[in-house]
Design a protein around this motif. Sequence first.
Motif, PDB file in Angstrom:
ATOM      1  N   PHE A 182      -0.531   7.134  -2.453  1.00  0.00           N
ATOM      2  CA  PHE A 182      -1.604   6.397  -3.094  1.00  0.00           C
ATOM      3  C   PHE A 182      -2.354   5.554  -2.073  1.00  0.00           C
ATOM      4  O   PHE A 182      -1.750   4.961  -1.173  1.00  0.00           O
ATOM      5  CB  PHE A 182      -1.053   5.464  -4.189  1.00  0.00           C
ATOM      6  N   GLU A 230      -6.289   3.008  -5.257  1.00  0.00           N
ATOM      7  CA  GLU A 230      -5.568   3.666  -6.342  1.00  0.00           C
ATOM      8  C   GLU A 230      -4.437   2.783  -6.866  1.00  0.00           C
ATOM      9  O   GLU A 230      -4.192   2.723  -8.070  1.00  0.00           O
ATOM     10  CB  GLU A 230      -5.021   5.009  -5.861  1.00  0.00           C
ATOM     11  N   TYR A 275      -4.541   1.554 -10.707  1.00  0.00           N
ATOM     12  CA  TYR A 275      -3.542   2.139 -11.612  1.00  0.00           C
ATOM     13  C   TYR A 275      -2.545   1.106 -12.126  1.00  0.00           C
ATOM     14  O   TYR A 275      -2.173   1.113 -13.291  1.00  0.00           O
ATOM     15  CB  TYR A 275      -2.787   3.268 -10.897  1.00  0.00           C
TER      16      TYR A 275
END
Length: 318
Positions: free
Chosen positions: A307, A311, A315
Amino acid sequence: MSDIDNQKTKYSVSVVVPFHNAEQTILQTLGTVYEALYKSNCIDEYEVIAVDDASTDSSHRLVSEQFPSVQVFSVNKRIYYLEAANKGMFKSRYDYVLLLTQGLFLPAGYFDDMMPHVARENVYMCSARLMGSGGQLSRRMLPVFGSGRIGMEPDVRDEGGASIMLQRGNLLMNREVMLSLGGYDTMFSAHKSADLELALRGWSYGYKSIFVDSVSCQIVEPSASSQDWDKSNEKGQEEWNEILTHFYYQHGLALVKYRLRMNFFFVLSMVIPLAAFQRTRWALFKYIGNYNSILNERMWKYGHPKFSLQEIADYYFK
């Protein structure tokens, strides 16, 4: 997890305590560790490891005399917190590792309260609140990524949950994940700012760090952190850690922009020899001198994250 489930699930833990000249606090720290272990309903196997970072006082002797079951490992020359912590963690043998700083006092119910959190799927490490004589010393930290910056800010709601960094003091880790990630990166200074990178590396490979707001540990300040790193160039070490973090975790245009800004401040620090630029000069000269090692480290340890920073922020923190 219910109290009944918590009593049925058993865990094994290695407690690691690096220390240096800690004769005033180390016995009380270890005393609270053993009390929490003895009173736990969920710990069935444990070991306690202390790493003496070249102490010159009586702390090593006191530990050996008062707590003979503690495994004490010594070094002859100061290595500071990151290397001392790694030395203890890499010698551990149980499923979970609790890394403490000297002067940290555990509550009696620490393990029963904390183990269900760290045992959750894809969790790398957890930390309880740190409470000093003046009040709260730690909070859940939220990421601040953007405009070439890798930073963080405290959660104003003062809640528990996912945290982009966990402050050293009590770090309860999944040992298998810790070993796979390599522990602390000792290219960093032992300054407390290295704690951000430790958590970031876990996040970048899909492992969470959790701040548990319902559990509190007492910590003696400043003795708990006063021996963690070399205080002779504290600001320079902090800036060094910032440079490494940005170099390891930024990519593409963001990294180009950061390096251009870094070069600008380096030239400025050479042209204008102000004391304010001394830490910048020190950190950047160190960066230049270690460039090949840094590049190899970036390729080996940071080259294949699952990631990106954005991200992670999108997330887990929105």
